[in-house]
Design a protein around this motif. Structure first.
Motif, PDB file in Angstrom:
ATOM      1  N   ASP A  77       0.827  -1.203   0.000  1.00 18.41           N
ATOM      2  CA  ASP A  77       0.000   0.000   0.000  1.00 18.41           C
ATOM      3  C   ASP A  77       0.864   1.257   0.000  1.00 18.41           C
ATOM      4  OD1 ASP A  77      -2.306  -1.555   0.060  1.00 18.41           O
ATOM      5  OD2 ASP A  77      -2.373  -1.573   2.254  1.00 18.41           O
ATOM      6  N   LEU A  78       1.962   1.228   0.736  1.00 18.15           N
ATOM      7  CA  LEU A  78       2.837   2.396   0.782  1.00 18.15           C
ATOM      8  C   LEU A  78       3.523   2.614  -0.557  1.00 18.15           C
ATOM      9  CD1 LEU A  78       3.992   4.661   2.496  1.00 18.15           C
ATOM     10  CD2 LEU A  78       5.775   3.098   3.282  1.00 18.15           C
ATOM     11  N   ALA A  79       3.960   1.535  -1.190  1.00 20.04           N
ATOM     12  CA  ALA A  79       4.641   1.657  -2.485  1.00 20.04           C
ATOM     13  C   ALA A  79       3.738   2.234  -3.557  1.00 20.04           C
ATOM     14  CB  ALA A  79       5.163   0.288  -2.922  1.00 20.04           C
ATOM     15  N   SER A  80       2.444   1.935  -3.484  1.00 20.96           N
ATOM     16  CA  SER A  80       1.512   2.381  -4.524  1.00 20.96           C
ATOM     17  C   SER A  80       0.758   3.656  -4.165  1.00 20.96           C
ATOM     18  CB  SER A  80       0.501   1.263  -4.821  1.00 20.96           C
ATOM     19  OG  SER A  80      -0.291   0.988  -3.679  1.00 20.96           O
ATOM     20  N   HIS A  81       1.021   4.213  -2.987  1.00 22.00           N
ATOM     21  CA  HIS A  81       0.277   5.404  -2.567  1.00 22.00           C
ATOM     22  C   HIS A  81       0.594   6.561  -3.512  1.00 22.00           C
ATOM     23  CE1 HIS A  81      -1.211   8.723  -0.135  1.00 22.00           C
ATOM     24  NE2 HIS A  81      -1.871   7.827   0.571  1.00 22.00           N
ATOM     25  N   PRO A  82      -0.417   7.271  -4.040  1.00 21.24           N
ATOM     26  CA  PRO A  82      -0.167   8.332  -5.021  1.00 21.24           C
ATOM     27  C   PRO A  82       0.768   9.432  -4.527  1.00 21.24           C
ATOM     28  CG  PRO A  82      -2.498   7.771  -4.971  1.00 21.24           C
ATOM     29  CD  PRO A  82      -1.856   7.028  -3.840  1.00 21.24           C
ATOM     30  N   LEU A  83       0.651   9.846  -3.262  1.00 20.57           N
ATOM     31  CA  LEU A  83       1.513  10.916  -2.755  1.00 20.57           C
ATOM     32  C   LEU A  83       2.951  10.435  -2.585  1.00 20.57           C
ATOM     33  CD1 LEU A  83      -0.788  12.673  -0.128  1.00 20.57           C
ATOM     34  CD2 LEU A  83      -0.203  13.441  -2.439  1.00 20.57           C
ATOM     35  N   VAL A  84       3.130   9.180  -2.223  1.00 23.25           N
ATOM     36  CA  VAL A  84       4.482   8.628  -2.094  1.00 23.25           C
ATOM     37  C   VAL A  84       5.128   8.533  -3.467  1.00 23.25           C
ATOM     38  CG1 VAL A  84       5.831   6.610  -1.406  1.00 23.25           C
ATOM     39  CG2 VAL A  84       3.956   7.419   0.046  1.00 23.25           C
ATOM     40  N   ARG A  85       4.391   8.028  -4.439  1.00 18.64           N
ATOM     41  CA  ARG A  85       4.939   7.905  -5.790  1.00 18.64           C
ATOM     42  C   ARG A  85       5.282   9.265  -6.384  1.00 18.64           C
ATOM     43  NH1 ARG A  85       2.012   3.998  -9.874  1.00 18.64           N
ATOM     44  NH2 ARG A  85       3.922   4.590 -10.957  1.00 18.64           N
ATOM     45  N   ALA A  86       4.442  10.249  -6.133  1.00 23.83           N
ATOM     46  CA  ALA A  86       4.663  11.563  -6.730  1.00 23.83           C
ATOM     47  C   ALA A  86       5.786  12.329  -6.054  1.00 23.83           C
ATOM     48  CB  ALA A  86       3.367  12.374  -6.679  1.00 23.83           C
ATOM     49  N   ARG A  87       5.861  12.260  -4.723  1.00 23.19           N
ATOM     50  CA  ARG A  87       6.805  13.092  -3.978  1.00 23.19           C
ATOM     51  C   ARG A  87       8.092  12.359  -3.600  1.00 23.19           C
ATOM     52  NH1 ARG A  87       2.616  15.937   0.355  1.00 23.19           N
ATOM     53  NH2 ARG A  87       1.139  16.722  -1.221  1.00 23.19           N
ATOM     54  N   HIS A  88       7.991  11.061  -3.381  1.00 24.96           N
ATOM     55  CA  HIS A  88       9.140  10.300  -2.889  1.00 24.96           C
ATOM     56  C   HIS A  88       9.297   9.001  -3.693  1.00 24.96           C
ATOM     57  CE1 HIS A  88       9.014  13.092   0.457  1.00 24.96           C
ATOM     58  NE2 HIS A  88       7.790  12.705   0.750  1.00 24.96           N
ATOM     59  N   PRO A  89       9.547   9.093  -5.000  1.00 26.38           N
ATOM     60  CA  PRO A  89       9.682   7.856  -5.798  1.00 26.38           C
ATOM     61  C   PRO A  89      10.764   6.931  -5.287  1.00 26.38           C
ATOM     62  CG  PRO A  89      10.383   9.806  -7.047  1.00 26.38           C
ATOM     63  CD  PRO A  89       9.679  10.300  -5.818  1.00 26.38           C
ATOM     64  N   VAL A  90      11.794   7.469  -4.645  1.00 27.07           N
ATOM     65  CA  VAL A  90      12.859   6.622  -4.106  1.00 27.07           C
ATOM     66  C   VAL A  90      12.295   5.612  -3.109  1.00 27.07           C
ATOM     67  CG1 VAL A  90      13.441   8.262  -2.247  1.00 27.07           C
ATOM     68  CG2 VAL A  90      15.147   6.624  -3.031  1.00 27.07           C
ATOM     69  N   LEU A  91      11.293   6.014  -2.329  1.00 29.74           N
ATOM     70  CA  LEU A  91      10.702   5.116  -1.342  1.00 29.74           C
ATOM     71  C   LEU A  91       9.843   4.054  -2.018  1.00 29.74           C
ATOM     72  CD1 LEU A  91      10.084   4.216   1.511  1.00 29.74           C
ATOM     73  CD2 LEU A  91       8.379   6.051   1.678  1.00 29.74           C
ATOM     74  N   SER A  92       9.033   4.461  -2.982  1.00 28.12           N
ATOM     75  CA  SER A  92       8.219   3.498  -3.713  1.00 28.12           C
ATOM     76  C   SER A  92       9.096   2.468  -4.416  1.00 28.12           C
ATOM     77  CB  SER A  92       7.344   4.231  -4.730  1.00 28.12           C
ATOM     78  OG  SER A  92       6.559   3.326  -5.467  1.00 28.12           O
ATOM     79  N   GLN A  93      10.156   2.927  -5.066  1.00 29.08           N
ATOM     80  CA  GLN A  93      11.058   2.016  -5.774  1.00 29.08           C
ATOM     81  C   GLN A  93      11.753   1.054  -4.813  1.00 29.08           C
ATOM     82  OE1 GLN A  93      13.647   4.673  -7.904  1.00 29.08           O
ATOM     83  NE2 GLN A  93      11.944   5.597  -9.030  1.00 29.08           N
ATOM     84  N   ALA A  94      12.165   1.549  -3.650  1.00 32.60           N
ATOM     85  CA  ALA A  94      12.839   0.691  -2.679  1.00 32.60           C
ATOM     86  C   ALA A  94      11.898  -0.395  -2.166  1.00 32.60           C
ATOM     87  CB  ALA A  94      13.359   1.527  -1.513  1.00 32.60           C
ATOM     88  N   LEU A  95      10.666  -0.024  -1.882  1.00 30.38           N
ATOM     89  CA  LEU A  95       9.700  -1.007  -1.403  1.00 30.38           C
ATOM     90  C   LEU A  95       9.436  -2.079  -2.455  1.00 30.38           C
ATOM     91  CD1 LEU A  95       7.291   1.479   0.337  1.00 30.38           C
ATOM     92  CD2 LEU A  95       8.392  -0.448   1.486  1.00 30.38           C
TER      93      LEU A  95
END
Length: 345
Positions: A77-95
Motif C-alpha cells: 500500500d505504501l509503495a503504490s500510494h499516489p503521494l508517495v509515488r509523486a513526492r518520494h519515488p525513491v521510497l516506492s522504488q525501494a519497497l
C-alpha cells in the motif's frame, strides 16, 4: 514447539503496557520476519503482542506537506500510494525492490524497520554468532561472508541490515516516531539503526518496550528528484549485495541538495555524508560524482570475499546520480515517459 502467551492489543497504550517489564516480549505485526525466526529457534518470546489491528494503517498528509505513515501500513500500500509515488519515488522504488508481492502484502512499515539480519550464522542456532549469543564469536568473519559488511563493521559482527525501505528513509531524512510507557519521541531514520561495535545484539536505538507508531516523511524541496537502485544475485526476491538511494536537487547548474544512502554495505543503512559534502555546490558530472564517492568509500574495509562490493556500490551510485541529472533520460522523473509522470497525480 515452545509455548508463548498471546495478547491482542486494542490501543498503543495497551500494547506498550503489555510489553513493559517483560524482557522476552515481542510485538507482532505482519510476522514476515519474526515468525520465521521463531521457527528457526532464534527468537523465543514468552509473550507476543499483536499490534496488527491498531489504528496505525493510514498515510496522512500534514499541514506542512509532510506525510505521516502509520506503522502498520503494508509495504504494498505504501509503495503504490499516489503521494508517495509523486513526492518520494525513491521510497516506492525501494519497497518494490524488496521481497515478493505476497510478502509486501503482509509486511508493515514498522516491521520492515525492525527486521533482523539474514546472516546465515545468525539464523542457525548451531553456529557461533555474537548477535544471537553475545560472546560466542562471529562465524562469518572467517567463514562465508560474501554478502557481509564492508563499512562500519567490528570484530564482533560483520552482518548487514537487509531492509530496502530503511535505505530510502535514511536518504529522505525521515524520522521514526516511537511510543513507550514514558511517552513519545522521534529519532532520525538515519540514526535509528546502530553499528555493531561491541554490542551487536542491539540493532536499533529503540528502548525496551517502545513501539514504532509512524514514520514521518518531510516535504520535498522544489525541484527535488530521487531514485533507488539495487544490485542482487537474481532479479527478484533477493537481498541487496549493494543498493543506493539518492535524493537530489540541482539549481542554476550546481548541486543544491543531495542525500545518499547505501544498503547492503553495513549493519545499518549507510548515509554517505562525505560524498554529500563533496557534491554540495559542485557542477554535476561523472568526475564530480566519482570523486565524491571515492572519498566516501575510502573508509571501506572489505573482507576476504566481498571486496567486489566497493566498486559495485560506487558504480550503482554514479549511475543513479547520472540519470537524475539528465532530464533527457527516460528514467529522470521529469521525463515525459517516466512511469510516475504517467500514473501519478
Amino acid at each position: 514447539m515452545k509455548s508463548f502467551r498471546y495478547v491482542r492489543a486494542h490501543s498503543v497504550d495497551e500494547a506498550t503496557a503489555a510489553h513493559a517489564g517483560r524482557a522476552t516480549s515481542r510485538y507482532l505485526g505482519g510476522g514476515t520476519n519474526l515468525v520465521d525466526l521463531m521457527k528457526l529457534g532464534v527468537e523465543r518470546p514468552e509473550t507476543l503482542i499483536d499490534v496488527s489491528r491498531l489504528p496505525l494503517d493510514g498515510v496522512a498528509e500534514l499541514a506542512d506537506g509532510s506525510l505521516r505513515v502509520g506503522a502498520t501500513v503494508r509495504n504494498s500500500d505504501l509503495a503504490s500510494h499516489p503521494l508517495v509515488r509523486a513526492r518520494h519515488p525513491v521510497l516506492s522504488q525501494a519497497l518494490l525492490a524488496g521481497a515478493s508481492g505476497q510478502l509486501r502484502n503482509m509486511a508493515t512499515t514498522g516491521g520492515n524497520l525492525l527486521q533482523r539480519t539474514r546472516c546465515p550464522y545468525f539464523q542457525d542456532p548451531a553456529k557461533p554468532c555474537n548477535k544471537r549469543e553475545p560472546g560466542s564469536g562471529c562465524g562469518a568473519r572467517e567463514g562465508v561472508h560474501r554478502d557481509h559488511a564492508v563499512l562500519g563493521h567490528s570484530a564482533q559482527c560483520i552482518a548487514t541490515h537487509p531492509s530496502d525501505m530503511a535505505v530510502a528513509l535514511a536518504a529522505l531524512d525521515a524520522r521514526v516516531e516511537l511510543q513507550g510507557v514514558r511517552g513519545t519521541r522521534t529519532v532520525a531514520a538515519a540514526d535509528f539503526h546502530r553499528l555493531p561495535g561491541d554490542r551487536p545484539q542491539t540493532d536499533t536505538e529503540l528502548a525496551h518496550g517502545e513501539l514504532i507508531t509512524a514514520v514521518l516523511l518531510p516535504p520535498p524541496a522544489p525541484g527535488t528528484v530521487s531514485a533507488y537502485r539495487k544490485a542482487r544475485d537474481r532479479a527478484s526476491y533477493a537481498f541487496a549485495l549493494a543498493s543506493v538511494a539518492v535524493v537530489l536537487a540541482v539549481r542554476e547548474g550546481t548541486v543544491a541538495e543531495v542525500r545518499i544512502a547505501f544498503g547492503g554495505l553495513a549493519h545499518r543503512p549507510w548515509r554517505a555524508r562525505r560524498a554529500e559534502e563533496a557534491l554540495q555546490g559542485a557542477v554535476p558530472g561523472d568526475e564530480a560524482f566519482e570523486r565524491a564517492l571515492d572519498a566516501e568509500l575510502a573508509a571501506a574495509e572489505p573482507l576476504r570475499d566481498n571486496a567486489f562490493k566497493v566498486p559495485l556500490a560506487r558504480n550503482l551510485a554514479c549511475d543513479v546520480l547520472r540519470r537524475l541529472t539528465r532530464p533527457d533520460h527516460p528514467e529522470h522523473p521529469e521525463h515525459p515517459e517516466h512511469p510516475d509522470r504517467a500514473t501519478g497525480p
